[in-house]
Design an enzyme around this catalytic site. Structure first.
Site, PDB file in Angstrom:
ATOM      1  N   LYS A 310       9.684  10.333  18.799  1.00 55.78           N
ATOM      2  CA  LYS A 310      10.098   8.929  18.816  1.00 55.78           C
ATOM      3  C   LYS A 310       9.509   8.243  20.049  1.00 55.78           C
ATOM      4  O   LYS A 310       9.407   8.862  21.103  1.00 55.78           O
ATOM      5  CB  LYS A 310      11.620   8.836  18.924  1.00 55.78           C
ATOM      6  CG  LYS A 310      12.386   9.133  17.655  1.00 55.78           C
ATOM      7  CD  LYS A 310      13.886   8.969  17.891  1.00 55.78           C
ATOM      8  CE  LYS A 310      14.712   9.392  16.681  1.00 55.78           C
ATOM      9  NZ  LYS A 310      14.537   8.544  15.516  1.00 55.78           N
ATOM     10  N   ARG A 384      18.595  14.924   7.315  1.00 53.14           N
ATOM     11  CA  ARG A 384      18.708  15.341   5.907  1.00 53.14           C
ATOM     12  C   ARG A 384      18.447  16.837   5.748  1.00 53.14           C
ATOM     13  O   ARG A 384      18.970  17.473   4.846  1.00 53.14           O
ATOM     14  CB  ARG A 384      17.790  14.469   5.034  1.00 53.14           C
ATOM     15  CG  ARG A 384      16.330  14.590   5.326  1.00 53.14           C
ATOM     16  CD  ARG A 384      15.523  13.412   4.768  1.00 53.14           C
ATOM     17  NE  ARG A 384      15.621  12.224   5.613  1.00 53.14           N
ATOM     18  CZ  ARG A 384      15.009  11.077   5.366  1.00 53.14           C
ATOM     19  NH1 ARG A 384      14.255  10.926   4.285  1.00 53.14           N
ATOM     20  NH2 ARG A 384      15.150  10.046   6.172  1.00 53.14           N
TER      21      ARG A 384
END
Ligand code: BES
Ligand code: ZN
Ligand code: ZN
Length: 531
Positions: A310, A384
């Site tokens: 990120k 996820r």
């Protein structure tokens, strides 16, 4: 299946960091709440809080407000009449006005809190008003409050809303500030009529349990990642379980390998911190064999994105990427005290998501516990992955109904802003259950689709599925579609709380920082299966 859990040995825990400041927050004196039937005007309070609405139904912009006080006490009406006539207080939502030495009242100060238009006054406005009163008092060194209960709702709901608002309003995120003054309100008295007293008691108790649990989640989320590793999160869950009479086991890498949790392990492999698979069980003797609820939480204690790193400004706050997991631990705390007649298992998948020489690479293929193969396109779509194994494991342990909470996608913020969280479901009944729970919790969720027309987005050429969508469109749904692969037909509700789990600015009724969003709704969802 819970007996099996008990038979297996937990992985020993090692605490690498001291938690002095944090423990002192959790072990602080809790706010005292009580009910009293004294007339507001004859109560010698430090701060008497009276709510006021605007009952003018005119829609015109400069229509003069018609102020409605939520008390029948004539002396209170007299004490505020002059101020109200002055027109400076308009009873806008969470507007405040302090009156010193109010005439003919025993209280030394009176605080008016606005609730907006009278016709729209809801139990959720009442919760906020109580929070606003507490947050008004705190920086002014007022430690004892008495709030006059309006008589618009049932006594139980009224007492519950005031307790919740007051306790939630008291939380602060400045744990590590050396100039922290510990401005907490010591006690809140709810002034109620004699005839309502008995009915209000269970409401006050429930509100206290639920809100203290929400604050517990916020305290966990607030901890920086160097002080809230997966191991420490497991330790905190275990301590809570011990105090609450829940069963708890914390597993780590060995067990993940034994269970073949390839998706979860793929995320964890980049970090020097061992992962924690936290399993909490609540099995009351009077519960039927089914349903068994499965509460699954994303517990990424820090999300760097992994090798799909990120940028700095997106990474800054990623300690809160375990908010879903914290919500589940907190919900279990409340459930242990509220004692619904339903079996509940909670699974929290805790790990860091780090880049390193051991980290998984974009393009790697991982085999999930279910046997499905996953092409990891982007290592930043890690939530996820851990949930894939968490949801599947919950089903294997016997869960017949699933709910998960996760700070899963930035896309949900693009879709819904920072007001509503996303809710997805494959089952109308489980979803309806959740919508009903929202009436009690007052939390805002907006349904987004999870349906087969989106399935091609997660189709991989090399594996069964890929962990990101083929396009950037509908990112929150793509993530939900991924989770659905591991849920199958089990009734399931998925909460994407990425945009609401952290508040960037103070609001009159709640401090900035971790919000604890979803805790109240999850508790209520679970409780309703046990009624
Ligand atoms: N933890 C983030 C989601 C997030 C974003 C939470 C902002 C809180 C605030 C999640 O793991 C993530 O990085 N998701 C990616 C998915 C993408 C790579 C498909 C995202 O949303 O950008
Ligand atoms: Zn991520
Ligand atoms: Zn994440």
């Amino acid at each position: 299946m819970c007996a099996d859990l008990r038979a297996s040995k937990p992985t020993p825990l090692t605490l690498r960091n001291t938690m002095k400041e944090f423990d002192s927050f959790l072990e602080r004196e809790l706010m005292k709440l009580d009910l009293q039937t004294t007339e507001p005007s004859s109560l010698p309070a430090d701060l008497l809080v009276v709510l006021a609405a605007d009952s003018n139904v005119s829609k015109e912009k400069d229509a003069r407000p018609e102020l409605l006080l939520f008390t029948a006490d004539e002396s209170v009406h007299k004490a505020v009449s002059q101020v109200l006539a002055g027109g400076e207080f308009k009873a806008k939502p969470n507007e405040t006005l302090l009156i010193h030495g109010p005439q003919a009242l025993k209280a030394s100060r009176l605080l008016l809190v606005g609730t907006g238009k009278a016709a729209k006054f809801s139990i959720h406005d009442l919760r906020r008003a109580a929070g606003t009163a507490v947050r008004y008092a705190k920086p002014r060194n007022i430690r004892v409050l008495s709030i006059v209960a309006p008589s618009n709702f049932s006594p139980a709901r009224t007492a519950r809303a005031i307790a919740e608002g007051a306790i939630i309003g008291d939380f602060e995120s400045d744990t590590y500030r050396t100039d922290r003054t510990g401005q907490s309100v010591d006690s809140v008295t709810v002034l109620i009529s004699e005839s309502d007293l008995q009915d209000a008691e269970p409401g006050l108790r429930e509100g206290t349990i639920v809100a203290e649990s929400q604050n517990f989640a916020r305290a966990l989320i607030n901890e920086p990642a160097n002080r809230m590793t997966p191991t420490i999160l497991g330790q905190k869950a275990a301590e809570m379980a011990e105090q609450s009479g829940l069963h708890c086991i914390i597993y780590s890498t060995d067990k993940l390998r034994e269970l073949k949790m390839g998706a979860f392990l793929g995320v964890a492999q980049g970090s020097d911190e061992p992962p924690a698979l936290i399993v909490l069980t609540y099995e009351p003797p009077d519960a039927p064999a089914e349903p068994v609820l499965g509460l699954v939480g994303k517990g990424i204690t820090f999300d760097t994105g992994g090798l799909s790193l990120k940028p700095a400004d997106s990474m800054e706050k990623m300690k809160y990427d375990m908010a879903g997991g914290a919500s589940m631990i907190a919900a279990m705390r409340a459930i242990a005290q509220l004692k619904p007649k339903v079996k509940i298992i909670s699974i929290i998948c805790a790990t860091e998501n780090m880049p390193s020489g051991k980290a998984q690479r974009p393009g790697d293929v991982q085999i999930a516990m279910s046997g499905k193969s996953i092409e990891v396109i982007n290592t930043d779509a890690e939530g996820r992955l851990v949930l894939a194994d968490g949801l599947f494991y919950a089903r294997q342990l016997g869960a017949t109904h699933l709910i998960d909470a996760a700070t899963l996608t930035g896309a949900v913020a693009i879709a819904l802003g920072q007001v509503n969280a996303g809710v997805f479901s494959n089952d109308e009944s489980a979803y309806e259950h959740f919508v009903t729970a929202l009436e009690t919790s007052g939390e805002k969720f907006w349904r987004l689709p999870v349906e087969d027309d989106y399935r091609d987005q997660i189709q991989s050429a090399i594996a069964d599925i890929r962990n990101t969508g083929l396009t950037r469109y509908g990112g929150a749904t793509n993530a939900a579609m991924f989770l659905k692969e591991f849920v199958d037909d089990t009734p399931w509700v998925h909460l994407d709380i990425a945009a609401v789990a952290w508040l960037d600015a103070d609001k009159p009724w709640i401090a900035k920082g971790p919000s604890g969003a979803s805790v109240r709704s999850i508790i209520e969802w679970a409780r309703r299966y046990g009624q």
